[in-house]
Scaffold this active site. Structure first.
Site, PDB file in Angstrom:
ATOM      1  N   ASP A 125       0.802  -1.235   0.000  1.00  0.00           N
ATOM      2  CA  ASP A 125       0.000   0.000   0.000  1.00  0.00           C
ATOM      3  C   ASP A 125       0.831   1.279   0.000  1.00  0.00           C
ATOM      4  O   ASP A 125       0.315   2.350   0.347  1.00  0.00           O
ATOM      5  CB  ASP A 125      -0.948  -0.007   1.206  1.00  0.00           C
ATOM      6  N   ASP A 183      -7.211  -3.957  -5.502  1.00  0.00           N
ATOM      7  CA  ASP A 183      -6.825  -2.672  -4.905  1.00  0.00           C
ATOM      8  C   ASP A 183      -5.388  -2.266  -5.279  1.00  0.00           C
ATOM      9  O   ASP A 183      -5.043  -1.090  -5.306  1.00  0.00           O
ATOM     10  CB  ASP A 183      -6.884  -2.729  -3.367  1.00  0.00           C
TER      11      ASP A 183
HETATM   12  N1  GLY Z   1      -7.354  -1.694   0.188  1.00  0.00           N
HETATM   13  C1  GLY Z   1      -8.253  -2.043   1.198  1.00  0.00           C
HETATM   14  C2  GLY Z   1      -9.660  -1.629   1.002  1.00  0.00           C
HETATM   15  O1  GLY Z   1     -10.063  -1.086  -0.009  1.00  0.00           O
HETATM   16  O2  GLY Z   1     -10.388  -1.898   1.914  1.00  0.00           O
END
Ligand code: GLY
Length: 404
Positions: A125, A183
């Protein structure tokens, strides 16, 4: 036919046509007279005041996560949590939108505690964490120290790419072998930036490889996407098509679709390769053609959740979709652009309405109500979330900068 009858028919027909024309003209006027300038400025000003309030509640060494209205409790995180870049990022956007220097100063304080995440190799992330924060700061005021922090962060992110699989590994926890979530498309913009600044093509190549493998493996025939694809780390073979946060392995988790839409729009912007534009449009059209899409265009938390008054919405997915569609509309022909822009406008108007938009210091200063983090884990359910606010403010700024 007698002359008198012809005259009567003529009068009826012309008055009918005249009334239709009047209605059309009225609705056109309503559309063109909507005060977008007023809405955007008002939303930005109020958001600035709210985020200043939120800042007073957050301990110096923490980042806000969510707020529980019923017990008046702010939940915070350390900077290693995936959402840590959104709070400073939103403060910077609000500074950009209002010119209020206090917001910039508040953001700078948070960048100091976030800086150490450049060395974090345990998460995918880093785009969210470092590019939404330092990236925006550096965009407004070019800063060598920030560039170094981000380049180190991009190196850390690149350690999670395995050539045998052709993808950046998302998570280290859980029972998966080599999980990649949709994501993860959101971290690629950061890698394109790193290539441009360092003249090292490796980051860009890695982003393209990741996007291509995701395009091949993550999408179903109807253009919805799985949440998690699990790979064999040695052979790169797919060993599972699953979900973690969605309703079921086969469902279309709303935020996942939004991450994909945003991610492939960025891929087109960065490469100008039409295959990415086509993918972004396929996702947009899947989303906008959902029979289970509420009129206000803020989706249920999963497109396969049974719709209805009791079914939770995900305002974060609504905000990400709005921001992504505003960009996608810039790259397509007029008819398509009108469609995407009209949808984004409804989303922004909905999110700005009382149903979603918190007032003053309600919600501890967060902006948007009704997001869902992880329903099945009973975590962050029907609450405000920093990333919902971030993409909402981004959408407001994009509208102001590109369409007003
Ligand atoms: N990347 C985690 C979410 O969208 O919850």
């Amino acid at each position: 036919m007698k002359k008198a009858s012809i005259a009567i028919i003529f009068v009826i027909l012309t008055s009918f046509l005249f009334s239709c024309q009047t209605k059309e003209t009225q609705s056109e006027q309503e559309e063109s007279s909507f005060d977008w300038d007023g809405l955007i400025e008002d939303q930005l000003d109020k958001a600035a005041a709210q985020y200043k309030h939120l800042s007073t509640l957050v301990p110096e060494d923490r980042m806000p996560k969510t707020y529980y209205q019923d017990r008046g409790e702010l939940e915070t995180s350390n900077t290693g949590w995936w959402t840590s870049g959104f709070f400073p990022g939103t403060l910077i956007y609000l500074y950009e939108g209002t010119g209020d220097k206090e917001l910039w100063d508040l953001a700078m304080k948070k960048l100091e505690i976030l800086e150490k995440e450049q060395f974090n190799t345990g998460t995918h992330d880093l785009g969210f964490m470092l590019y939404c924060s330092f990236g925006n700061a550096n965009r407004l005021e070019s800063n060598e120290a920030y560039k170094e922090i981000m380049l180190k962060g991009a190196e850390s992110l690149a350690t999670r790419f395995k050539p045998e699989v052709g993808l950046i590994r998302s998570w280290d926890h859980g029972s998966w072998q080599y999980p990649v979530i949709i994501d993860n498309m959101m971290n690629l913009e950061f890698l394109f930036w790193a290539s441009k600044v360092s003249d090292d093509e490796r980051f860009k190549e890695l982003a393209i490889t990741h996007a291509d493998h995701t395009m091949k493996n993550h999408f179903r025939n109807d253009n919805s996407s799985y949440h998690v694809i699990d790979y064999d780390p040695k052979s790169g073979e797919i060993v599972g098509r699953l979900t973690a946060q969605g309703l079921s392995d086969d469902s279309a988790w709303s935020r996942g679709q939004a991450w994909g839409l945003y991610g492939y729009t960025v891929m087109f912007r960065e490469t100008m390769d039409p295959k990415y534009l086509e993918q972004a449009q396929k996702i947009a059209d899947f989303t906008l053609n959902q029979p289970n899409f509420p009129e206000d265009m803020i989706p249920y938390w999963d497109f396969d959740a049974e719709g209805g008054k009791e079914t939770l919405r995900d305002a974060s997915a609504g905000a990400i979709n709005a921001s992504a569609l505003l960009e996608l509309a810039k790259y397509v022909d007029q008819a398509e652009a009108d469609k995407y822009l009209a949808a984004a406008e409804i989303m922004i108007q909905s999110l700005s309405s009382e149903k979603y938009r918190a007032k003053n210091e309600e919600l501890g200063g967060f902006l948007l109500k009704h997001s869902v983090g992880h329903l099945k884990a009973n975590s962050e359910v029907d609450v405000p979330l920093t990333y919902a606010d971030y993409y909402f403010v981004e959408a407001l700024l994009r509208y102001k900068n590109w369409y007003l």
